[in-house]
Structures are given as structure tokens and as C-alpha cells.
Design a protein around this motif. Structure first.
Motif, PDB file in Angstrom:
ATOM      1  N   ARG A 216       0.832  -1.200   0.000  1.00  0.00           N
ATOM      2  CA  ARG A 216       0.000   0.000   0.000  1.00  0.00           C
ATOM      3  C   ARG A 216       0.869   1.254   0.000  1.00  0.00           C
ATOM      4  NH1 ARG A 216      -2.156   3.344   3.873  1.00  0.00           N
ATOM      5  NH2 ARG A 216      -4.144   4.323   3.338  1.00  0.00           N
ATOM      6  N   ASP A 217       1.916   1.274   0.844  1.00  0.00           N
ATOM      7  CA  ASP A 217       2.807   2.432   0.890  1.00  0.00           C
ATOM      8  C   ASP A 217       3.554   2.598  -0.431  1.00  0.00           C
ATOM      9  OD1 ASP A 217       2.064   3.022   3.456  1.00  0.00           O
ATOM     10  OD2 ASP A 217       3.718   1.926   4.388  1.00  0.00           O
ATOM     11  N   ALA A 218       4.071   1.494  -0.974  1.00  0.00           N
ATOM     12  CA  ALA A 218       4.810   1.564  -2.232  1.00  0.00           C
ATOM     13  C   ALA A 218       3.908   2.052  -3.366  1.00  0.00           C
ATOM     14  CB  ALA A 218       5.398   0.199  -2.572  1.00  0.00           C
ATOM     15  N   ASN A 219       2.662   1.580  -3.387  1.00  0.00           N
ATOM     16  CA  ASN A 219       1.731   2.014  -4.426  1.00  0.00           C
ATOM     17  C   ASN A 219       1.451   3.514  -4.328  1.00  0.00           C
ATOM     18  OD1 ASN A 219      -0.394   1.403  -6.550  1.00  0.00           O
ATOM     19  ND2 ASN A 219      -1.668   2.262  -4.926  1.00  0.00           N
ATOM     20  N   GLN A 220       1.308   4.019  -3.094  1.00  0.00           N
ATOM     21  CA  GLN A 220       1.049   5.445  -2.912  1.00  0.00           C
ATOM     22  C   GLN A 220       2.234   6.285  -3.389  1.00  0.00           C
ATOM     23  OE1 GLN A 220      -1.944   6.840  -1.786  1.00  0.00           O
ATOM     24  NE2 GLN A 220      -0.913   8.646  -2.621  1.00  0.00           N
ATOM     25  N   VAL A 221       3.467   5.816  -3.072  1.00  0.00           N
ATOM     26  CA  VAL A 221       4.663   6.529  -3.520  1.00  0.00           C
ATOM     27  C   VAL A 221       4.743   6.531  -5.040  1.00  0.00           C
ATOM     28  CG1 VAL A 221       7.189   6.475  -3.554  1.00  0.00           C
ATOM     29  CG2 VAL A 221       5.970   6.111  -1.406  1.00  0.00           C
ATOM     30  N   LEU A 222       4.467   5.390  -5.678  1.00  0.00           N
ATOM     31  CA  LEU A 222       4.507   5.303  -7.137  1.00  0.00           C
ATOM     32  C   LEU A 222       3.454   6.202  -7.777  1.00  0.00           C
ATOM     33  CD1 LEU A 222       5.078   1.473  -7.701  1.00  0.00           C
ATOM     34  CD2 LEU A 222       6.716   3.326  -8.046  1.00  0.00           C
ATOM     35  N   VAL A 223       2.273   6.269  -7.184  1.00  0.00           N
ATOM     36  CA  VAL A 223       1.206   7.133  -7.716  1.00  0.00           C
ATOM     37  C   VAL A 223       1.631   8.596  -7.640  1.00  0.00           C
ATOM     38  CG1 VAL A 223      -1.130   7.989  -7.281  1.00  0.00           C
ATOM     39  CG2 VAL A 223      -0.683   5.535  -7.270  1.00  0.00           C
ATOM     40  N   ASN A 224       2.202   8.994  -6.494  1.00  0.00           N
ATOM     41  CA  ASN A 224       2.660  10.383  -6.341  1.00  0.00           C
ATOM     42  C   ASN A 224       3.797  10.715  -7.307  1.00  0.00           C
ATOM     43  OD1 ASN A 224       0.804  10.638  -4.297  1.00  0.00           O
ATOM     44  ND2 ASN A 224       2.281  10.411  -2.645  1.00  0.00           N
ATOM     45  N   MET A 225       4.751   9.781  -7.456  1.00  0.00           N
ATOM     46  CA  MET A 225       5.856   9.989  -8.376  1.00  0.00           C
ATOM     47  C   MET A 225       5.349  10.108  -9.810  1.00  0.00           C
ATOM     48  SD  MET A 225       8.620   7.336  -6.712  1.00  0.00           S
ATOM     49  CE  MET A 225       9.430   7.123  -8.283  1.00  0.00           C
ATOM     50  N   ASP A 226       4.404   9.243 -10.171  1.00  0.00           N
ATOM     51  CA  ASP A 226       3.853   9.264 -11.521  1.00  0.00           C
ATOM     52  C   ASP A 226       3.168  10.601 -11.809  1.00  0.00           C
ATOM     53  OD1 ASP A 226       3.056   7.750 -14.020  1.00  0.00           O
ATOM     54  OD2 ASP A 226       1.070   8.237 -13.238  1.00  0.00           O
ATOM     55  N   ALA A 227       2.419  11.095 -10.824  1.00  0.00           N
ATOM     56  CA  ALA A 227       1.721  12.371 -11.012  1.00  0.00           C
ATOM     57  C   ALA A 227       2.704  13.531 -11.149  1.00  0.00           C
ATOM     58  CB  ALA A 227       0.766  12.623  -9.847  1.00  0.00           C
ATOM     59  N   GLN A 228       3.730  13.555 -10.284  1.00  0.00           N
ATOM     60  CA  GLN A 228       4.697  14.653 -10.314  1.00  0.00           C
ATOM     61  C   GLN A 228       5.522  14.657 -11.602  1.00  0.00           C
ATOM     62  OE1 GLN A 228       5.867  17.063  -7.685  1.00  0.00           O
ATOM     63  NE2 GLN A 228       3.758  16.791  -7.090  1.00  0.00           N
ATOM     64  N   VAL A 229       6.152  13.525 -11.892  1.00  0.00           N
ATOM     65  CA  VAL A 229       7.050  13.449 -13.053  1.00  0.00           C
ATOM     66  C   VAL A 229       6.262  13.548 -14.352  1.00  0.00           C
ATOM     67  CG1 VAL A 229       8.748  12.021 -14.247  1.00  0.00           C
ATOM     68  CG2 VAL A 229       8.720  12.103 -11.754  1.00  0.00           C
ATOM     69  N   GLY A 230       5.112  12.864 -14.419  1.00  0.00           N
ATOM     70  CA  GLY A 230       4.314  12.899 -15.644  1.00  0.00           C
ATOM     71  C   GLY A 230       3.838  14.293 -15.986  1.00  0.00           C
ATOM     72  N   SER A 231       3.306  14.996 -15.001  1.00  0.00           N
ATOM     73  CA  SER A 231       2.809  16.347 -15.261  1.00  0.00           C
ATOM     74  C   SER A 231       3.952  17.288 -15.615  1.00  0.00           C
ATOM     75  CB  SER A 231       2.056  16.877 -14.039  1.00  0.00           C
ATOM     76  OG  SER A 231       2.932  16.973 -12.931  1.00  0.00           O
ATOM     77  N   TYR A 232       5.121  17.094 -14.998  1.00  0.00           N
ATOM     78  CA  TYR A 232       6.262  17.969 -15.300  1.00  0.00           C
ATOM     79  C   TYR A 232       6.734  17.765 -16.736  1.00  0.00           C
ATOM     80  CZ  TYR A 232      10.928  19.930 -15.350  1.00  0.00           C
ATOM     81  OH  TYR A 232      12.037  20.640 -15.698  1.00  0.00           O
ATOM     82  N   ILE A 233       6.923  16.498 -17.127  1.00  0.00           N
ATOM     83  CA  ILE A 233       7.426  16.213 -18.475  1.00  0.00           C
ATOM     84  C   ILE A 233       6.443  16.712 -19.524  1.00  0.00           C
ATOM     85  CG2 ILE A 233       7.946  14.349 -20.097  1.00  0.00           C
ATOM     86  CD1 ILE A 233       9.155  12.804 -17.774  1.00  0.00           C
ATOM     87  N   GLN A 234       5.162  16.383 -19.339  1.00  0.00           N
ATOM     88  CA  GLN A 234       4.153  16.827 -20.299  1.00  0.00           C
ATOM     89  C   GLN A 234       4.120  18.350 -20.394  1.00  0.00           C
ATOM     90  OE1 GLN A 234       0.537  15.071 -18.872  1.00  0.00           O
ATOM     91  NE2 GLN A 234       1.251  12.978 -19.184  1.00  0.00           N
TER      92      GLN A 234
END
Length: 385
Positions: A214-232
Motif C-alpha cells: 500500500r505504501d509503495a503504491n502510494q509513492v509510485l502514484v505520487n511519483m507518476d503524477a509529479q514526473v508525468g505532469s512535469y514532463i508533459q
């Protein structure tokens, strides 16, 4: 005594001894590996070969995945949506290359040939202006002598760089091989990322113990949102800046307009530092052309920066990347010194990933503090996800 026991429990109880032992063993292992680092040379070569196509594929993934998801919602099978997008982008890129590549190539070639003359002309103009200026004339000889004394060894320095360049020719074949491997393998990595990206995440989480998923999934979701929005956002903003600058340069009649605009768009991927560097060639060309052209360039630059700062970036980037400008400058400087050009380009996404991990760990630290000390000393305020 009770307070001491509570503090030990807060740190992890008996587990703290195990953690310290593990850290000591890790330190000893790193020390041993440092002594036999040559053994890992093949692994370093493998990683340096596969890392560039993976990075390129992830950047393209964040740009194209929303389009693939949209096509999937329109009842187009995901695999066919991926094929349509890749073929469409490939065809569009081929068409653009065939149409505008010759003109861009000629402009770039002409600019590379003429730019030293622009710099020399600018230097001569500055020299003449200083010599003819009665206020600065007394300081001219002093400044000239200082330049000569401090930069008299420039030919030797340039010579050493030339020798290093000739020595580096030996690694040219290896560099070309890496580029070719990256360009050939990148589309395949991208295809499987678009096709099985969610499955890969689920598979990776299943490798972890259930307690930590659960913790790892939350970290991955946050990382995906941050990096994805930045790159786009950053690529879209850089593209808009390049298009606006080309329109402005074309209107004012600045030489090498499309080449300078493309350079500005590419460098704009790097926050703050990129736009500053991209304007320097345009300023030199405008100054040599005429003072009026410099004024026109200044107007174009101010208008583009105004549009970018007040309309483009706020609407595209939003407030996802909550990083202070000073922090961005420090990250760029540190990453550039550590990893060179790659560090400058990837420093901010890397910082975003590190920030997500540290923020999540700090959140867990506050929860643990509240459990052991909250009632007695007052709780931390826990941010809601």
C-alpha cells in the motif's frame, strides 16, 4: 525510565539494533565493492547502454499515454491505438523532415559558419566604442593589459582541448553505437510501456511483501503524477515558446529565425537557465545587424516571456511542481556538476522523485511521532493525501 523506553520504541524498539547492523554491513559491502569495482565494468556498460532508450521511452510514454487512454475510451483496442499513434507520429515526423529539414540544415550550416564573424564584429565594435569614449578611454589600456595577462595562455588551453578531442575520437565509434542502439530500441521499449505499463506496476508491487504494497503504491502514484505532469507540461511549454519566438523573429526579419527558435525551444526544457542561454545568440546577431533590430528583439522577447509567464505556464504546468525558483537553480547547478548535460535536463524530474519519497517518509515519521508522543506533547498536523 519510562520516557527512555518510549523513545526506544519510537525509534523502532529492538529493530533499531538490526537496522544499525544492516547499515554497517552495507557500508562494509560498499567499501569492498569499491576495491574491486573493475569486476562490475560489464554491468556499468550494460546499464549505460540500456538507460538512454529507457529514459527516452519514459518521456514519450508520459506524452502519449493520455492519448492512448483516450483512444481506448473511444472503443479502440489499446494495442491498435498504440500502433496508430506510433505510425502517425512516424509519418508526421518523416513528412516534416522531408519538407523543412533542407531549409533548417542550410540555416544551421550558415549560422555555424557566420557566427564567429558575428562575435568578432561585436568585439571590434565594443573596442572602437571604448576607445572613442572619453570616460572609458583611460581604463582601456589597463583593461587590455589585464585581459592579456590573465588570458595569455588561452592558445595553450585550446591546444590541450584539441588534443583531448583527438584522443576522444577513439571513443567515437562507441558513442555512435550507443546512439544507434538507443534510437533502434527506444520504439520497442515505448511500445511495451504503453501496452503493459499498468501490468508492470502491478507485477512490481506483487514482488514486495503485502505489508509494504500500500505504501509503495502510494509513492509510485505520487511519483507518476509529479514526473508525468512535469514532463508533459515542460515539453508543451517549450514547444509553445519555440513557435512564438519563430513567429516573432519572422515578423521582425531576424536572420536564422527558425534555427534560433528551435534552439530556444530545446533549451527552454531547462527551467530559468535555458531561456537565458537561448537568447544570447539572437542578441549577438541582432546587435551586429543594427540597434533597431536589437530593440525589436527585446520587444519580441518581452512579449513571449509575458505570454509564457502569465498564460502558458500557469495553465499548462499548474501548481503540480511546487518547487521554489532558488531550489530549482541549486538543483540545476548540483546536477550539472555531477552528471553534466544529462543532469541539467533530468535534474528537476529526479528532484521531484526524491521529494516524493522524502515527503512520504516524513509523513510516516509524523504519524509515528503522534502515536508515541502526540497525547503528551501535542500532535503533528498530518496532511491529507
Amino acid at each position: 525510565m519510562n520516557s527512555d523506553n518510549q523513545f526506544i520504541k519510537f525509534l523502532g524498539g529492538k529493530n533499531i539494533v538490526f537496522v544499525l547492523a544492516v547499515l554497517i554491513l552495507i557500508g562494509i559491502t560498499v567499501l569492498i565493492y569499491n576495491k574491486i569495482s573493475f569486476v562490475f565494468y560489464p554491468l556499468i556498460v550494460i546499464l549505460s547502454t540500456i538507460t538512454p532508450p529507457i529514459i527516452l521511452a519514459f518521456i514519450a510514454f508520459y506524452l502519449l499515454n493520455p492519448i492512448v487512454d483516450l483512444l481506448e475510451k473511444l472503443k479502440i483496442q489499446r494495442i491498435w491505438g498504440i500502433v496508430i499513434i506510433i505510425i502517425g507520429i512516424g509519418g508526421l515526423a518523416t513528412g516534416l523532415i522531408l519538407l523543412i529539414a533542407p531549409a533548417i540544415e542550410k540555416q544551421i550550416s550558415d549560422l555555424i559558419t557566420a557566427f564567429p564573424n558575428y562575435v568578432q564584429t561585436l568585439w571590434l565594435d565594443i573596442n572602437n566604442w571604448i576607445q572613442n569614449n572619453t570616460l572609458l578611454e583611460p581604463y582601456y589600456d589597463e583593461a587590455y593589459n589585464w585581459v592579456v595577462s590573465n588570458f595569455s595562455n588561452i592558445p595553450g588551453v585550446i591546444g590541450s582541448y584539441v588534443l583531448d578531442a583527438f584522443a576522444g575520437v577513439r571513443s567515437f565509434a562507441g558513442t555512435v553505437t550507443n546512439v544507434v542502439v538507443a534510437m533502434v530500441t527506444f520504439p520497442f521499449v515505448l511500445f511495451f510501456l504503453l501496452k503493459d505499463g499498468n501490468r508492470f506496476k502491478e507485477y512490481s508491487l506483487k514482488l514486495l511483501p503485502p505489508k509494504y504494497r500500500r505504501d509503495a503504491n502510494q509513492v509510485l502514484v505520487n511519483m507518476d503524477a509529479q514526473v508525468g505532469s512535469y514532463i508533459q507540461g515542460q515539453i508543451i511549454v517549450a514547444t509553445c515558446i519555440g513557435i512564438l519566438l519563430y513567429i516573432g523573429y519572422f515578423i521582425i526579419g531576424l536572420d536564422y529565425a527558425i534555427t534560433l527558435a528551435i534552439l530556444a525551444g530545446i533549451l527552454s526544457v531547462v527551467p530559468y537557465l535555458g531561456p537565458t542561454l537561448s537568447i544570447i545568440p539572437a542578441v549577438i546577431i541582432a546587435i551586429v545587424n543594427s540597434p533597431l533590430m536589437l530593440l525589436k528583439l527585446a520587444i519580441v522577447w518581452v512579449v513571449v516571456q509575458f505570454l509564457e509567464g502569465n498564460f502558458i505556464s500557469p495553465n499548462i504546468m499548474g501548481k503540480t511542481m511546487k518547487i521554489h525558483p532558488l531550489t530549482i537553480m541549486i538543483v540545476l547547478l548540483v546536477a550539472g556538476n555531477l552528471f553534466g548535460l544529462i543532469g541539467v535536463v533530468l535534474g528537476i524530474p529526479g528532484y521531484a522523485i526524491l521529494k516524493v519519497i522524502v515527503s512520504y517518509m516524513y509523513q510516516k515519521f509524523k504519524e509515528r511521532y503522534n502515536r508515541f508522543y502526540g497525547e503528551k506533547y501535542g500532535p503533528y498536523q498530518i496532511d491529507e493525501e
